[in-house]
Design an enzyme around this catalytic site. Structure first.
Site, PDB file in Angstrom:
ATOM      1  N   HIS A   1      33.094  52.787  82.027  1.00 49.44           N
ATOM      2  CA  HIS A   1      34.141  52.127  81.285  1.00 49.44           C
ATOM      3  C   HIS A   1      34.253  52.968  79.862  1.00 49.44           C
ATOM      4  CE1 HIS A   1      35.615  48.968  83.234  1.00 49.44           C
ATOM      5  NE2 HIS A   1      34.380  48.499  83.791  1.00 49.44           N
TER       6      HIS A   1
ATOM      7  N   GLU B   1      38.948  49.456  87.372  1.00 48.50           N
ATOM      8  CA  GLU B   1      37.691  49.226  88.090  1.00 48.50           C
ATOM      9  C   GLU B   1      37.500  50.168  89.179  1.00 48.50           C
ATOM     10  OE1 GLU B   1      34.887  48.164  87.207  1.00 48.50           O
ATOM     11  OE2 GLU B   1      35.174  46.447  85.799  1.00 48.50           O
TER      12      GLU B   1
ATOM     13  N   SER C   1      30.722  54.898  88.368  1.00 52.10           N
ATOM     14  CA  SER C   1      29.299  54.691  87.804  1.00 52.10           C
ATOM     15  C   SER C   1      28.454  54.166  88.933  1.00 52.10           C
ATOM     16  CB  SER C   1      29.284  53.396  86.752  1.00 52.10           C
ATOM     17  OG  SER C   1      29.922  52.196  87.485  1.00 52.10           O
TER      18      SER C   1
END
Length: 297
Positions: free
Chosen positions: A167, A208, A227
């Protein structure tokens, strides 16, 4: 199993003020007393923080720094191959350290310069209305702990690597930051649980787990993909559909596994316009317009 399962371990405080993080079953640190003690310590620091105070700085250990280094070493080349151009440009602009865990105030300093966002600490899960609503103010609630050192490329819950490497780098792009602000404004504007859940569901499949087409290839822009060492190598093999907000709001999905269906924008600009436009127009009537059925009471 999906590396960033969004399963925050519950955090409780007893009558004596002792903070306990209840690790989910099967967590790599479940039987590590020192790791559990460390998680409690970091959660207590986050819980003690109040708005207006300096964000608590964590004295990260060499083991924790090594986890950060390991993940950076593995994800860096994958970002160059699979991430969209805007994400890689934002990584370079934010220029987070790769040899140590950054403090949240360091992340905030870089983001303030680029897009005006700041990070605030969270011990674990944050209520939907608070997490998303804060985005409207340019605030991102972030955990400060790291995954267990025995499995640096796996975590059953979002840690600072997910919050910052995913993020944080995205929020360094002005257009993505604006999409986040619009999502936050939507969360503040709606008044029903159904409408708030639609905001959360669309956020899940875009910010996301969003993908897009770029220069003839499928690229990722979602923080959950970017990630996750496992997810980033698998997303291209999933069922890829065009952006469809009605489907995002109604499809069943399991947050503990790789996402079998992903929604692709035609380009980065299309993502910004379409997703930002959806959040800008979202209101209490949106669930009905999308065909979301009210849950039985």
């Amino acid at each position: 199993m999906f590396e960033e399962a969004q399963l925050y371990s519950p955090v409780t405080t007893d009558e004596d003020g002792n903070v306990t993080v209840h690790l989910v079953e099967g967590h790599p640190g479940e039987n590590d007393a020192e790791y559990r003690r460390r998680r409690n310590e970091i959660a207590a620091a986050s819980l003690a923080w109040h708005p207006g105070q300096p964000v608590p700085r964590i004295a990260y250990t060499e083991t924790e720094h090594d986890v950060w280094r390991t993940v950076c070493e593995h994800l860096g080349p994958l970002h160059e191959q699979y991430a969209c151009r805007a994400f890689n440009d934002a990584v370079a602009a934010l220029d987070l350290p790769r040899d140590r865990v950054p403090q949240l105030d360091e992340v905030s300093a870089g983001l303030q310069r680029l897009t005006g966002f700041s990070y605030v600490p969270a011990p674990g899960i944050v209520p939907l209305e608070e997490f998303y609503g804060s985005l409207a103010d340019g605030l991102f609630h972030s955990t400060q702990y790291l995954r267990h050192h025995a499995a640096p490329l796996y975590t059953p819950e979002p840690d600072i690597l997910h919050e910052v490497m995913g993020h944080g780098n995205l929020l360094a792009d002005p257009q993505v930051a604006e999409v986040n602000r619009l999502a936050g404004a939507a969360a503040r504007r709606v008044t029903t649980p159904e409408a708030l859940q639609v905001v959360a569901d669309v956020f899940w499949f875009t910010v996301e787990f969003g993908v897009l087409h770029e220069a003839g290839s499928l690229k990722a822009y979602g923080a959950g993909i970017l990630s996750s060492y496992g997810e980033i190598e698998e997303f291209g093999a999933m069922e890829i559909r065009p952006i469809d907000f009605a489907a995002m709001a109604t499809i069943d999905y399991d947050i503990t596994h790789y996402q079998p269906v992903l929604f692709a924008a035609e380009s980065f600009d299309h993502m910004v316009d379409a997703v930002g436009g959806f959040f800008a127009a979202c209101d209490d009537e949106t669930p009905a317009r999308l065909g979301v059925r009210p849950k039985a009471s």
